[in-house]
Design a protein around this motif. Structure first.
Motif: not given
Length: 149
Positions: A1-9, A19-20, A33-37
């Motif tokens: 599992k990759i850490n996506l915290n910085k990516f989501l920032q 978003y697409l 991304l879906r959760s964030m949107m």
């Protein structure tokens, strides 16, 4: 599992944003991304290329100026016409929106990709090292800087 915290920032979604993600399949980045949107009543659209068919000659479909961000994940280097992909990304993006190209580390020629982004009127292309195992290049569509679409 990759850490996506910085990516989501990298993202600052607003209510109603679209978003697409253009990718091979849904994965943990799609889920994040879906959760964030969803949290801002935005929308994540998906355009999936089927790796079984390796049909990388077709364009993806998206409405003009309908997206506030386009994420091209693991497809840019495989598509037989990456210039068409950039043109479609440009056309579907709203003004001052961003495109992100993500490829597994070592696949993408980062300098050539940045030059290609500039050629297609994306500005300030930057390499960002924030997702383990991936190279990312982000650039901004600037209205009236060339294509003026």
């Amino acid at each position: 599992k990759i850490n996506l915290n910085k990516f989501l920032q990298l993202f600052n979604p607003l209510p109603g944003n679209h978003y697409l993600q253009v990718a091979l399949c849904e994965d943990e980045i799609t889920t994040a991304l879906r959760s964030m949107m969803d949290s801002v009543s935005g929308e994540l659209n998906l355009a999936l290329y089927n790796e079984d068919n390796l049909n990388f000659s077709q364009p993806f479909r998206a409405l003009s100026r309908d997206h506030d961000m386009v994420i091209l994940k693991d497809i840019f280097h495989k598509h037989e016409n990456p210039k068409m992909i950039l043109k479609l990304a440009y056309l579907t993006l709203a003004n001052t929106a961003n495109v992100i190209i993500m490829e597994k580390k070592g696949i993408m020629d980062i300098e050539a990709t940045k030059a290609l982004l500039e050629e297609f009127e994306f500005r300030a292309p930057n390499e960002i090292d924030i997702v383990d195992g991936y190279d990312l290049v982000i650039a901004k569509k600037m209205h009236m800087w060339g294509n003026g679409l």
